[in-house]
Design a protein around this motif. Sequence first.
Motif, PDB file in Angstrom:
ATOM      1  N   ILE A  28       0.847  -1.029   0.008  1.00 21.45           N
ATOM      2  CA  ILE A  28       0.173  -0.094  -0.141  1.00 21.45           C
ATOM      3  C   ILE A  28       0.976   1.336   0.116  1.00 21.45           C
ATOM      4  CG2 ILE A  28      -1.722   1.279   1.313  1.00 21.45           C
ATOM      5  CD1 ILE A  28      -2.781  -1.429   2.485  1.00 21.45           C
ATOM      6  N   ARG A  29       1.802   1.160   0.942  1.00 20.59           N
ATOM      7  CA  ARG A  29       3.002   2.376   0.774  1.00 20.59           C
ATOM      8  C   ARG A  29       3.403   2.476  -0.352  1.00 20.59           C
ATOM      9  NH1 ARG A  29       6.814   5.422   3.800  1.00 20.59           N
ATOM     10  NH2 ARG A  29       6.048   4.464   5.980  1.00 20.59           N
ATOM     11  N   GLY A  30       3.988   1.560  -1.328  1.00 18.97           N
ATOM     12  CA  GLY A  30       4.421   1.824  -2.645  1.00 18.97           C
ATOM     13  C   GLY A  30       3.510   2.235  -3.382  1.00 18.97           C
ATOM     14  N   MET A  31       2.205   1.935  -3.510  1.00 18.38           N
ATOM     15  CA  MET A  31       1.138   2.251  -4.290  1.00 18.38           C
ATOM     16  C   MET A  31       0.982   3.693  -4.094  1.00 18.38           C
ATOM     17  SD  MET A  31      -2.664   1.036  -4.565  1.00 18.38           S
ATOM     18  CE  MET A  31      -2.834   1.317  -2.575  1.00 18.38           C
ATOM     19  N   LEU A  32       0.908   4.213  -2.764  1.00 22.18           N
ATOM     20  CA  LEU A  32       0.360   5.489  -2.536  1.00 22.18           C
ATOM     21  C   LEU A  32       1.636   6.540  -2.690  1.00 22.18           C
ATOM     22  CD1 LEU A  32      -1.382   5.150   0.810  1.00 22.18           C
ATOM     23  CD2 LEU A  32      -2.551   5.559  -1.422  1.00 22.18           C
ATOM     24  N   GLU A  33       2.868   6.123  -2.350  1.00 25.58           N
ATOM     25  CA  GLU A  33       3.893   7.106  -2.658  1.00 25.58           C
ATOM     26  C   GLU A  33       4.291   7.203  -4.285  1.00 25.58           C
ATOM     27  OE1 GLU A  33       7.048   5.837  -0.007  1.00 25.58           O
ATOM     28  OE2 GLU A  33       6.158   7.283   1.640  1.00 25.58           O
ATOM     29  N   ALA A  35       2.179   8.307  -6.028  1.00 24.38           N
ATOM     30  CA  ALA A  35       1.334   9.812  -6.245  1.00 24.38           C
ATOM     31  C   ALA A  35       2.302  10.963  -5.631  1.00 24.38           C
ATOM     32  CB  ALA A  35       0.011   9.754  -5.484  1.00 24.38           C
ATOM     33  N   ASP A  36       2.433  11.853  -6.521  1.00 27.47           N
ATOM     34  CA  ASP A  36       3.407  12.943  -6.039  1.00 27.47           C
ATOM     35  C   ASP A  36       2.720  13.888  -4.859  1.00 27.47           C
ATOM     36  OD1 ASP A  36       4.883  12.421  -8.002  1.00 27.47           O
ATOM     37  OD2 ASP A  36       4.290  13.825  -9.372  1.00 27.47           O
ATOM     38  N   ASP A  37       1.187  13.704  -4.581  1.00 25.97           N
ATOM     39  CA  ASP A  37       0.721  14.680  -3.494  1.00 25.97           C
ATOM     40  C   ASP A  37       0.292  13.639  -2.377  1.00 25.97           C
ATOM     41  OD1 ASP A  37      -1.228  12.855  -5.200  1.00 25.97           O
ATOM     42  OD2 ASP A  37      -2.814  14.298  -5.030  1.00 25.97           O
ATOM     43  N   ILE A  38       0.928  12.757  -2.535  1.00 23.95           N
ATOM     44  CA  ILE A  38       0.636  11.559  -1.197  1.00 23.95           C
ATOM     45  C   ILE A  38       2.127  11.429  -0.425  1.00 23.95           C
ATOM     46  CG2 ILE A  38      -0.430   9.593  -0.249  1.00 23.95           C
ATOM     47  CD1 ILE A  38      -2.396   9.738  -2.568  1.00 23.95           C
ATOM     48  N   THR A  39       1.907  11.461   0.939  1.00 22.64           N
ATOM     49  CA  THR A  39       3.022  10.946   1.500  1.00 22.64           C
ATOM     50  C   THR A  39       2.553  10.032   2.452  1.00 22.64           C
ATOM     51  OG1 THR A  39       4.266  13.151   1.146  1.00 22.64           O
ATOM     52  CG2 THR A  39       4.992  11.906   3.046  1.00 22.64           C
ATOM     53  N   VAL A  40       3.289   8.907   3.023  1.00 19.86           N
ATOM     54  CA  VAL A  40       3.126   8.222   4.062  1.00 19.86           C
ATOM     55  C   VAL A  40       3.876   8.483   5.259  1.00 19.86           C
ATOM     56  CG1 VAL A  40       2.908   5.608   5.020  1.00 19.86           C
ATOM     57  CG2 VAL A  40       2.327   6.307   2.553  1.00 19.86           C
ATOM     58  N   VAL A  41       3.317   8.952   6.201  1.00 17.51           N
ATOM     59  CA  VAL A  41       3.733   9.561   7.484  1.00 17.51           C
ATOM     60  C   VAL A  41       4.362   8.564   8.705  1.00 17.51           C
ATOM     61  CG1 VAL A  41       3.467  11.857   7.113  1.00 17.51           C
ATOM     62  CG2 VAL A  41       1.832  10.395   8.522  1.00 17.51           C
ATOM     63  N   GLY A  42       3.579   7.318   8.345  1.00 17.82           N
ATOM     64  CA  GLY A  42       3.661   6.414   9.402  1.00 17.82           C
ATOM     65  C   GLY A  42       3.036   5.128   9.023  1.00 17.82           C
ATOM     66  N   GLU A  43       3.377   3.908   9.971  1.00 22.17           N
ATOM     67  CA  GLU A  43       2.623   2.740   9.561  1.00 22.17           C
ATOM     68  C   GLU A  43       2.623   2.108  11.095  1.00 22.17           C
ATOM     69  OE1 GLU A  43       4.913  -0.196   7.089  1.00 22.17           O
ATOM     70  OE2 GLU A  43       5.373   1.456   5.952  1.00 22.17           O
ATOM     71  N   ALA A  44       1.239   1.578  11.417  1.00 22.27           N
ATOM     72  CA  ALA A  44       0.964   1.132  12.676  1.00 22.27           C
ATOM     73  C   ALA A  44       0.595  -0.521  12.275  1.00 22.27           C
ATOM     74  CB  ALA A  44      -0.436   1.738  13.127  1.00 22.27           C
ATOM     75  N   GLU A  45       1.219  -1.270  13.201  1.00 22.40           N
ATOM     76  CA  GLU A  45       0.737  -2.782  13.128  1.00 22.40           C
ATOM     77  C   GLU A  45      -0.061  -3.355  14.151  1.00 22.40           C
ATOM     78  OE1 GLU A  45       3.522  -2.101  16.692  1.00 22.40           O
ATOM     79  OE2 GLU A  45       3.524  -1.157  14.616  1.00 22.40           O
TER      80      GLU A  45
END
Length: 222
Positions: A28-33, A35-45
């Motif tokens: 999911i992180r790879g897919m979202l990032e 996009a130029d306008d989306i930043t993944v700021v953290g992950e919760a397990e």
Amino acid sequence: MPNEDRTSRDGAIRVLLADDHPVVRGGIRGMLEEADDITVVGEAESGTRALELVEELSPDVLLLDMEMPEVPGLEVARRLAEREASVRILALSAYDDDEYIFGLLDTGASGYLTKDEAPYIIVEAVRGVAHGEEGWISRRIADKMVRRRRLSLERQSAELSPRELEVLQHVGRGETNPEIAEQLFISEGTVKNHVSHIYEKLGIRTRAEAVAWAWEHGMMAE
């Protein structure tokens, strides 16, 4: 929660991922990032960690799985609603159970997508939710809701007697009780009884609702 734009000052949408599977989070992180306008700021397990990171990182959007260890996704959403957290919640789950879907949406969450959704839909949903949109629902879930609604309406119609259906058609045309009585060669009192039974069976209270029901369900095409 007001329908406000939740993007950060530089225009990037800050997303927190909450899923207990590292491989899923990575995908999911790879897919979202991309996009130029989306930043993944953290992950919760876990649900506990998701609650902590929402407070620490102030993300715009929480992409939340329902089956989370420690604190389930639905409970995470409820606790954030109780805190009046400004983060917008978009579920991304493998499950389409009614308990999850309606329970989550009742907390004020902005949408519910299933994990088999096309990647571009997930990206667009994140963008939409961040900009204040609500009601992002996977097509599979929407189809399920439509089928259930159709079956419910069919059951309601089946509960009406042939005479009640006939009276309802006349009500739909805007006719008064005396006019209906004259048309059907029955007493006005009998018409009133039929109308009362129609209201009770359809779960409505007013004549306007009866008219709307008749038109919405195709009765006036006959």
